[in-house]
Design a protein around this motif. Structure first.
Motif, PDB file in Angstrom:
ATOM      1  N   SER A 170      29.866  -0.308  19.610  1.00 41.61           N
ATOM      2  CA  SER A 170      31.266  -0.484  20.006  1.00 41.61           C
ATOM      3  C   SER A 170      31.598   0.269  21.292  1.00 41.61           C
ATOM      4  N   SER A 171      30.895   1.353  21.566  1.00 40.69           N
ATOM      5  CA  SER A 171      31.189   2.157  22.754  1.00 40.69           C
ATOM      6  C   SER A 171      30.484   1.645  23.996  1.00 40.69           C
ATOM      7  N   GLY A 172      29.332   0.996  23.846  1.00 36.55           N
ATOM      8  CA  GLY A 172      28.589   0.514  24.996  1.00 36.55           C
ATOM      9  C   GLY A 172      27.684   1.601  25.559  1.00 36.55           C
ATOM     10  N   VAL A 173      26.717   1.188  26.357  1.00 38.86           N
ATOM     11  CA  VAL A 173      25.754   2.118  26.929  1.00 38.86           C
ATOM     12  C   VAL A 173      25.401   1.641  28.330  1.00 38.86           C
ATOM     13  N   SER A 174      25.065   2.575  29.192  1.00 36.17           N
ATOM     14  CA  SER A 174      24.718   2.243  30.567  1.00 36.17           C
ATOM     15  C   SER A 174      23.235   1.900  30.665  1.00 36.17           C
ATOM     16  N   TYR A 175      22.889   1.205  31.751  1.00 43.90           N
ATOM     17  CA  TYR A 175      21.493   0.825  31.967  1.00 43.90           C
ATOM     18  C   TYR A 175      20.624   2.049  32.245  1.00 43.90           C
ATOM     19  N   GLY A 176      21.173   3.040  32.928  1.00 42.32           N
ATOM     20  CA  GLY A 176      20.407   4.246  33.211  1.00 42.32           C
ATOM     21  C   GLY A 176      20.059   5.020  31.959  1.00 42.32           C
ATOM     22  N   CYS A 177      20.993   5.061  31.010  1.00 41.17           N
ATOM     23  CA  CYS A 177      20.712   5.751  29.745  1.00 41.17           C
ATOM     24  C   CYS A 177      19.611   5.044  28.968  1.00 41.17           C
ATOM     25  N   VAL A 178      19.631   3.717  28.938  1.00 42.05           N
ATOM     26  CA  VAL A 178      18.594   2.954  28.230  1.00 42.05           C
ATOM     27  C   VAL A 178      17.236   3.173  28.882  1.00 42.05           C
ATOM     28  N   ALA A 179      17.198   3.129  30.204  1.00 41.24           N
ATOM     29  CA  ALA A 179      15.934   3.359  30.912  1.00 41.24           C
ATOM     30  C   ALA A 179      15.417   4.768  30.693  1.00 41.24           C
ATOM     31  N   SER A 180      16.314   5.742  30.613  1.00 40.27           N
ATOM     32  CA  SER A 180      15.893   7.119  30.386  1.00 40.27           C
ATOM     33  C   SER A 180      15.274   7.292  29.005  1.00 40.27           C
ATOM     34  N   VAL A 181      15.924   6.752  27.982  1.00 40.65           N
ATOM     35  CA  VAL A 181      15.413   6.902  26.608  1.00 40.65           C
ATOM     36  C   VAL A 181      14.090   6.173  26.434  1.00 40.65           C
ATOM     37  N   LEU A 182      14.011   4.937  26.898  1.00 46.23           N
ATOM     38  CA  LEU A 182      12.762   4.187  26.759  1.00 46.23           C
ATOM     39  C   LEU A 182      11.635   4.819  27.573  1.00 46.23           C
ATOM     40  N   GLY A 183      11.982   5.426  28.704  1.00 41.75           N
ATOM     41  CA  GLY A 183      10.953   6.078  29.514  1.00 41.75           C
ATOM     42  C   GLY A 183      10.417   7.343  28.867  1.00 41.75           C
ATOM     43  N   TYR A 184      11.295   8.134  28.267  1.00 45.69           N
ATOM     44  CA  TYR A 184      10.828   9.334  27.575  1.00 45.69           C
ATOM     45  C   TYR A 184       9.982   8.978  26.344  1.00 45.69           C
ATOM     46  N   CYS A 185      10.356   7.937  25.646  1.00 41.91           N
ATOM     47  CA  CYS A 185       9.604   7.531  24.454  1.00 41.91           C
ATOM     48  C   CYS A 185       8.283   6.855  24.793  1.00 41.91           C
ATOM     49  N   LEU A 186       7.980   6.704  26.064  1.00 34.89           N
ATOM     50  CA  LEU A 186       6.687   6.168  26.485  1.00 34.89           C
ATOM     51  C   LEU A 186       5.591   7.240  26.465  1.00 34.89           C
ATOM     52  N   LEU A 187       5.943   8.483  26.191  1.00 35.42           N
ATOM     53  CA  LEU A 187       4.965   9.567  26.202  1.00 35.42           C
ATOM     54  C   LEU A 187       3.819   9.360  25.195  1.00 35.42           C
ATOM     55  N   PRO A 188       4.064   8.942  23.943  1.00 34.44           N
ATOM     56  CA  PRO A 188       2.916   8.679  23.048  1.00 34.44           C
ATOM     57  C   PRO A 188       1.980   7.595  23.572  1.00 34.44           C
ATOM     58  N   MET A 189       2.513   6.632  24.326  1.00 32.61           N
ATOM     59  CA  MET A 189       1.657   5.595  24.901  1.00 32.61           C
ATOM     60  C   MET A 189       0.747   6.181  25.986  1.00 32.61           C
ATOM     61  N   VAL A 190       1.227   7.212  26.668  1.00 33.96           N
ATOM     62  CA  VAL A 190       0.386   7.899  27.653  1.00 33.96           C
ATOM     63  C   VAL A 190      -0.778   8.589  26.941  1.00 33.96           C
ATOM     64  N   ILE A 191      -0.512   9.148  25.764  1.00 32.15           N
ATOM     65  CA  ILE A 191      -1.587   9.770  24.982  1.00 32.15           C
ATOM     66  C   ILE A 191      -2.616   8.728  24.546  1.00 32.15           C
ATOM     67  N   LEU A 192      -2.152   7.547  24.175  1.00 30.94           N
ATOM     68  CA  LEU A 192      -3.072   6.473  23.780  1.00 30.94           C
ATOM     69  C   LEU A 192      -3.917   6.013  24.959  1.00 30.94           C
ATOM     70  N   SER A 193      -3.304   5.866  26.110  1.00 34.88           N
ATOM     71  CA  SER A 193      -4.072   5.445  27.289  1.00 34.88           C
ATOM     72  C   SER A 193      -5.048   6.534  27.744  1.00 34.88           C
ATOM     73  N   SER A 194      -4.735   7.794  27.473  1.00 29.99           N
ATOM     74  CA  SER A 194      -5.676   8.866  27.787  1.00 29.99           C
ATOM     75  C   SER A 194      -6.905   8.804  26.876  1.00 29.99           C
ATOM     76  N   CYS A 195      -6.685   8.412  25.634  1.00 31.70           N
ATOM     77  CA  CYS A 195      -7.826   8.261  24.715  1.00 31.70           C
ATOM     78  C   CYS A 195      -8.730   7.100  25.137  1.00 31.70           C
ATOM     79  N   ALA A 196      -8.125   6.092  25.791  1.00 28.13           N
ATOM     80  CA  ALA A 196      -8.929   4.942  26.227  1.00 28.13           C
ATOM     81  C   ALA A 196      -9.880   5.292  27.363  1.00 28.13           C
ATOM     82  N   ILE A 197      -9.667   6.426  28.003  1.00 28.47           N
ATOM     83  CA  ILE A 197     -10.571   6.847  29.074  1.00 28.47           C
ATOM     84  C   ILE A 197     -11.929   7.265  28.498  1.00 28.47           C
ATOM     85  N   PHE A 198     -11.923   7.885  27.327  1.00 32.27           N
ATOM     86  CA  PHE A 198     -13.137   8.493  26.778  1.00 32.27           C
ATOM     87  C   PHE A 198     -13.873   7.567  25.801  1.00 32.27           C
TER      88      PHE A 198
END
Length: 255
Positions: A170-198
């Protein structure tokens, strides 16, 4: 000759006659009276033109001539003079707060930790940009040049989640806030891609690990969204589209 004499008399015609000259010559005090009258007129005029400029300076003035006296109170009371101590730090002016970045990172790493809505509802893109670059770098080290896909799917995914959240909240959300949250939650995916190196993730262990990371990312993102937007009881509805988005990143990482 008579005409010439008449012309001279007409040309030099004046009210001054010889009798007036004789009368003025007979009065010896005429020039003396004229001098006295002019002297009296000169004494009646104000002698302002002959007063030296030093007499116009007020008695309380302590500065030198043609040099204004310095007033320290004027400079101390000026509103436009600020000291360097009162200015905010440069990182704060740029919107970079390392304390908030660290708190958001800990919130993502611990899905069971409650999120602070006042901190999460910010358009902070410093952490997301770092995580996007880290994901592209780890994929590059694994032999996959996928920078274009990472940024393309991120932009499209943020647009989709932004439209969905504006319809659900009901309050609405800005595009920058959505991009910030989704970008921070990408950190576990960085851990997965680091495992793919080895080691390779194209087996049963890699598939299970990818599913765990997808659930981890979507759970953290949905937790932050419901805390920032006051959407209690709708976490599963938000986690499902987030899982679809992070599933695309997992496909890039595994395959």
């Amino acid at each position: 000759m008579s005409n010439l004499g008449q012309f001279d008399s007409d040309f030099y015609q004046s009210n001054y006659t010889i009798e007036n000259q004789e009368q003025s010559g007979n009065e010896p005090h005429a020039y003396g009276n004229l001098y006295e009258s002019r002297k009296q007129q000169a004494s009646e005029q104000p002698p302002s033109a002959f007063i030296p400029s030093e007499m116009f300076i007020p008695s309380g003035y302590s500065g030198q001539f043609l040099q204004p006296e310095s007033n320290p109170d004027y400079y101390s009371q000026s509103s436009y003079i600020d000291s360097f101590d009162e200015e905010p730090p440069l990182l704060e002016e740029l919107g970079i707060n390392f304390d908030h970045i660290w708190q958001k990172t800990l919130t993502v790493l611990n899905p069971l930790k409650p999120a602070d809505g006042s901190i999460m509802n910010e358009t902070d893109l410093t952490g997301p940009i770092l995580f996007f670059v880290a994901l592209g770098t780890t994929l590059l080290l694994a032999g996959k040049v996928q920078f274009g896909y990472v940024y393309g799917m991120s932009a499209i995914g943020c647009l989709g989640i932004h439209g969905l959240l504006n319809l659900m909240s009901s309050s609405g959300v800005s595009y920058g806030c959505v991009a910030s949250v989704l970008g921070y939650c990408l950190l576990p995916m960085v851990i997965l891609s680091s495992c793919a190196i080895f080691f390779s993730l194209q087996d049963t262990f890699g598939t299970v690990l990818a599913l765990v990371v997808i659930g981890w990312c979507s759970l953290s993102a949905s937790k932050i969204f419901i805390s920032a937007l006051d959407m209690e009881g709708q976490q599963l509805l938000i986690a499902y589209p987030c899982a679809l988005l992070y599933g695309l990143f997992a496909l890039l990482t595994v395959f």
